[in-house]
Each structure stands twice: as C-alpha cells, then as structure tokens.
Design an enzyme around this catalytic site. Structure first.
Site, PDB file in Angstrom:
ATOM      1  N   HIS A  83     116.160  68.746 101.053  1.00 54.09           N
ATOM      2  CA  HIS A  83     115.633  70.111 101.179  1.00 54.09           C
ATOM      3  C   HIS A  83     114.622  70.182 102.325  1.00 54.09           C
ATOM      4  O   HIS A  83     113.920  69.213 102.601  1.00 54.09           O
ATOM      5  CB  HIS A  83     115.045  70.622  99.864  1.00 54.09           C
ATOM      6  N   ASP A  85     112.200  72.583 102.589  1.00 53.81           N
ATOM      7  CA  ASP A  85     110.914  73.180 102.215  1.00 53.81           C
ATOM      8  C   ASP A  85     109.966  72.139 101.626  1.00 53.81           C
ATOM      9  O   ASP A  85     110.395  71.096 101.122  1.00 53.81           O
ATOM     10  CB  ASP A  85     111.119  74.330 101.223  1.00 53.81           C
ATOM     11  N   ASP A 116     108.524  63.813 100.286  1.00 48.31           N
ATOM     12  CA  ASP A 116     109.311  64.822  99.553  1.00 48.31           C
ATOM     13  C   ASP A 116     109.665  65.982 100.462  1.00 48.31           C
ATOM     14  O   ASP A 116     108.962  66.954 100.510  1.00 48.31           O
ATOM     15  CB  ASP A 116     108.490  65.289  98.351  1.00 48.31           C
ATOM     16  N   GLU A 150     114.266  74.318  97.455  1.00 51.13           N
ATOM     17  CA  GLU A 150     114.335  73.411  96.298  1.00 51.13           C
ATOM     18  C   GLU A 150     113.056  73.484  95.480  1.00 51.13           C
ATOM     19  O   GLU A 150     113.088  73.425  94.262  1.00 51.13           O
ATOM     20  CB  GLU A 150     114.575  71.969  96.776  1.00 51.13           C
ATOM     21  N   GLU A 151     111.942  73.619  96.193  1.00 50.38           N
ATOM     22  CA  GLU A 151     110.643  73.563  95.507  1.00 50.38           C
ATOM     23  C   GLU A 151     110.356  74.815  94.663  1.00 50.38           C
ATOM     24  O   GLU A 151     109.378  74.844  93.923  1.00 50.38           O
ATOM     25  CB  GLU A 151     109.509  73.346  96.528  1.00 50.38           C
ATOM     26  N   GLU A 178     117.363  63.424  96.323  1.00 49.53           N
ATOM     27  CA  GLU A 178     116.069  62.738  96.318  1.00 49.53           C
ATOM     28  C   GLU A 178     115.768  62.006  95.008  1.00 49.53           C
ATOM     29  O   GLU A 178     116.279  62.349  93.946  1.00 49.53           O
ATOM     30  CB  GLU A 178     114.958  63.758  96.575  1.00 49.53           C
ATOM     31  N   HIS A 376     103.804  66.117  96.174  1.00 53.36           N
ATOM     32  CA  HIS A 376     103.027  67.287  95.764  1.00 53.36           C
ATOM     33  C   HIS A 376     101.521  66.994  95.695  1.00 53.36           C
ATOM     34  O   HIS A 376     100.746  67.849  95.303  1.00 53.36           O
ATOM     35  CB  HIS A 376     103.496  67.862  94.416  1.00 53.36           C
TER      36      HIS A 376
END
Ligand SMILES: [Zn+2]
Length: 405
Positions: A83, A85, A116, A150-151, A178, A376
C-alpha cells in the site's frame, strides 16, 4: 557501526535512493493525494523497462499495476502487493523529520512508512530489477501492485479491486502482502487474519426521575450486557496469561469503546448504546459467537438488541502444508537463507483479507528481523542492511515462486 555510502555497490546505492525518495512523498492520512506516488512508481517501472497501468474503481484512489510478463503467461500469476498510504504522525515526538528519510550513522533510515510498508514496495521492484539484469526469466507473470487506503480499511482500494474484471483478468494464483518487524532472528509471516466486528448494543428501559429507584432501567440492562462481555474478555486474557505460546490473534479481543445516552443528570434516560470492537479469531465459529451475543441480549429481557456496524465474514486461512505448492516454493526460498519463519495469524488487519476472501492464498511477508516493531509508532525506521537483505530474499522468493509448476 558506521554506514558510509562506499559500503554499497551501485545497485544497492540506487535501491537506497529509490527507497528514500519514495519515503519522502508524504502520502499520509487523512485525505491522501496519490498523484506523486503514482508518478514516482511510473518512473520506476520505466527504469526497469516494465509496463505500468493505473486502475481506479473510485476517483482519486488509483491502483498502480506493474507487469513482468512470464514465459508461460497462461499459468496463474504472482501478485506482489503493497500500500502507498501511511498513517499520520505526531511530528513533535519524532527525533528526525518523518518525511525527510534521514539515514543516521548506524544506517537507520527514519521515516513514516519505512516499515509499513514502502520498504516492501521498493524491495519488490528492486528484486525484479536485479533478476532482469541477470537475464533471469520466470515462468509466471509477476504483477507488482500498489494500492491506496489500506490504513483506512482498503475498501475503496483493494476491496473494490478484487471484485473488478480488471483483477479477474490478471488470473492471480498467489499474493504477497505485508507482515511486521520481528525484534529477534525470526521473520514473521501472516497466513490469516481475525475478523473485525463492531457492534452496538441497544439497551432501552423505563424512564423517570433520577431521585427514584425504578426497575428495568436502561442502565441496569447495560450493566448486565457489559458484565457478560467484559467477563468474557477477562477469560480471553486469562488464556494468554496461562499459555505463553498464544498471541493476541489466537484469542477474541473485546473492548467497550463508546457509551452513548442520557440528556441530563436527574433524568433516567430511555436508552444507552454501548459500542464494542471485537476481533474474532479464525478458530472461532462465527455463527456460534454471534448467537452467544444474541443470547446474552435475550437474557437481559425486552428492549435489548445488537446492531452490527461491521461484521467481517470468516475467511479460510492460507494453508501452510505441501498441498499448497506456493507455500512449498516460498519455504524453499527462505530455507536457502537459513531463515526462520514465524508463521502467525495477523494481530491486526491488512489488505490480504480481501485477497483471501476471493479464495486466493496470500502470505504476509515484510522481511524485517532484528528490528523493533515501530509500525504506526514515533520514529519509525528501518536499518539499511535489513532493507537490502530483504531485496535478496525477495529475489530468491520470486525465482522459486515464479517458477512454481
Ligand atoms: Zn501496512
């Protein structure tokens, strides 16, 4: 250890530069503009000499598809997904600017997305570039896909993509997506996910003046419901305490996240609504668990019911035995590196759920070991050597999986 640029060969230098350039694109929530990512990826595809297409089911939510055609394109293809984003940052908590992609003396590259998962997106492309440079030809076609959102759940990205005719035409056989960093020698591989449920339990009761002790109030009903669910939560916590082999994704998590109701302090309200976030393990019968919740509501009596905001279905896990030839290929590849895979059900949620939902096998594999888990978090970073080793690992995976008979 000091990392100087002279340590790296030209290929590695280029891979690091591409990684850092991608990290510097602030494709950060909320309201991500993906234009810069798309442009960057189109350039990378051109560099490698591969065709690049853009598909968007929803305007402003592009999916980039880079194709490396196999010698036997009739075989089901391999999808390498990542992803574009990244999640938001608390910039004042960072020691390095989150979109500068600084590399320190130890070779740690700091940026949101370094774990990520912009690292993996670049590793896929660099692996292909290397193999192509060595004149390697794979039987199966490889599609490298870069998806949006995705997030925030991926519904308008991968969610819509897997339902499209475009996707069906790709004839995907297996997908990679992932996983997460591992603080020790192991490499973490996901082969399934818990289902996310969000539900609201409505408790309607007798109203009145708050100076009285009337029966059957919304609060009494709420108390019963909360006790049932939080007692269950404690029992799941106990399972984790007793059996150290279990991880969070092996048990049901339940959290009371919101309570709504009431208008003023001396009025007994007609309704309370309690919101729960619940993650259902792959081993739990989803219907049975729904019936249990339903039953608890019934036990309280009239005026109590459950309303689902999100109720993800049960999705079969990707099998990890010799019945799955892709697993055998994947395993054979990592064995050449003497790598230990730690297979687990993903504790959170990734786009792989959409891929498994349409019946395809999917492995979550972000090759990061001996790396603190910072996805994150503040000061997310990836060491340059871990990043470069991941490219070599993906080269081997592609060779094996791309030639799976
Ligand atoms: Zn991710």
């Amino acid at each position: 250890m000091n990392v100087t640029s002279s340590e790296f060969d030209a290929h590695e230098q280029e891979a690091i530069e591409n990684f850092r350039e991608y990290l510097m694109i602030p494709s950060v929530h909320p309201n991500v503009n993906y234009d810069e990512c798309v442009e960057f990826l189109q350039e990378r595809a051109e560099d490698i000499g591969l065709p690049c297409e853009i598909y968007a089911a929803v305007q402003g939510k592009p999916i980039v598809i880079i194709t490396w055609l196999g010698t036997r394109p009739e075989l089901p293809a391999v999808m390498l997904n990542s992803h574009m984003d990244v999640v938001a940052v608390y910039e004042d908590k960072w020691t390095h600017k989150p979109f500068d992609a600084d590399m320190d003396d130890a070779g740690n590259i700091y940026a949101r997305g370094s774990q990520d998962m912009k690292n993996v997106g670049i590793q896929y492309l660099e692996a292909i570039k290397r193999l192509k440079g060595l004149n390697v030809k794979l039987k199966r076609t490889i599609y490298v896909t870069f998806v949006p959102d995705e997030e925030i759940g991926g519904e308008e990205g991968m969610g819509k993509f897997v339902e499209s005719d475009f996707f069906k035409k790709l004839n995907i056989g297996v997908a990679f997506d992932e996983s997460m960093a591992s603080p020790n020698d192991d490499f973490i591989t996901f082969f399934g996910e818990r289902s996310t449920w969000v539900f609201h339990i409505h408790c309607v009761g007798v109203v009145g003046h708050a100076s009285n002790l009337v029966d059957n109030t919304a609060a009494q009903k709420l108390q019963f419901v909360i006790n049932k669910l939080l007692n269950y939560r404690e029992a799941e916590r106990d399972k984790l305490k007793i059996n150290k082999n279990l991880i969070i994704s092996d048990v049901t998590s339940i959290n009371l996240t919101q309570v709504k109701g009431g208008i003023q302090a001396n009025v007994i309200p007609p309704e309370f609504i309690a919101t729960f976030d619940c993650r259902v393990p792959v081993t739990v019968d989803h219907n049975e668990w729904a019936n249990t919740i339903e039953q608890w509501c019934k036990e309280v009596g009239e005026g109590v019911w459950v309303e689902y905001e999100l109720k993800q279905p049960s999705v079969p896990v990707t099998s990890l035995d010799d019945s799955n030839p892709y697993w055998s290929s994947f395993k054979a590849a990592v064995e050449e590196f003497d790598i230990k895979l730690r297979t687990m059900i993903c504790p959170g949620s990734t786009d792989a759920k959409y891929i498994r939902r349409v019946g395809l096998p999917a492995f979550g594999f972000s090759p990061m070991n001996n790396t603190p888990l910072l996805l994150h978090g503040h000061n997310e970073y990836l060491n340059v050597n871990v990043f470069l080793k991941g490219i070599k690992i993906y080269c081997k995976i592609l060779e094996k999986i791309g030639n799976t008979e």
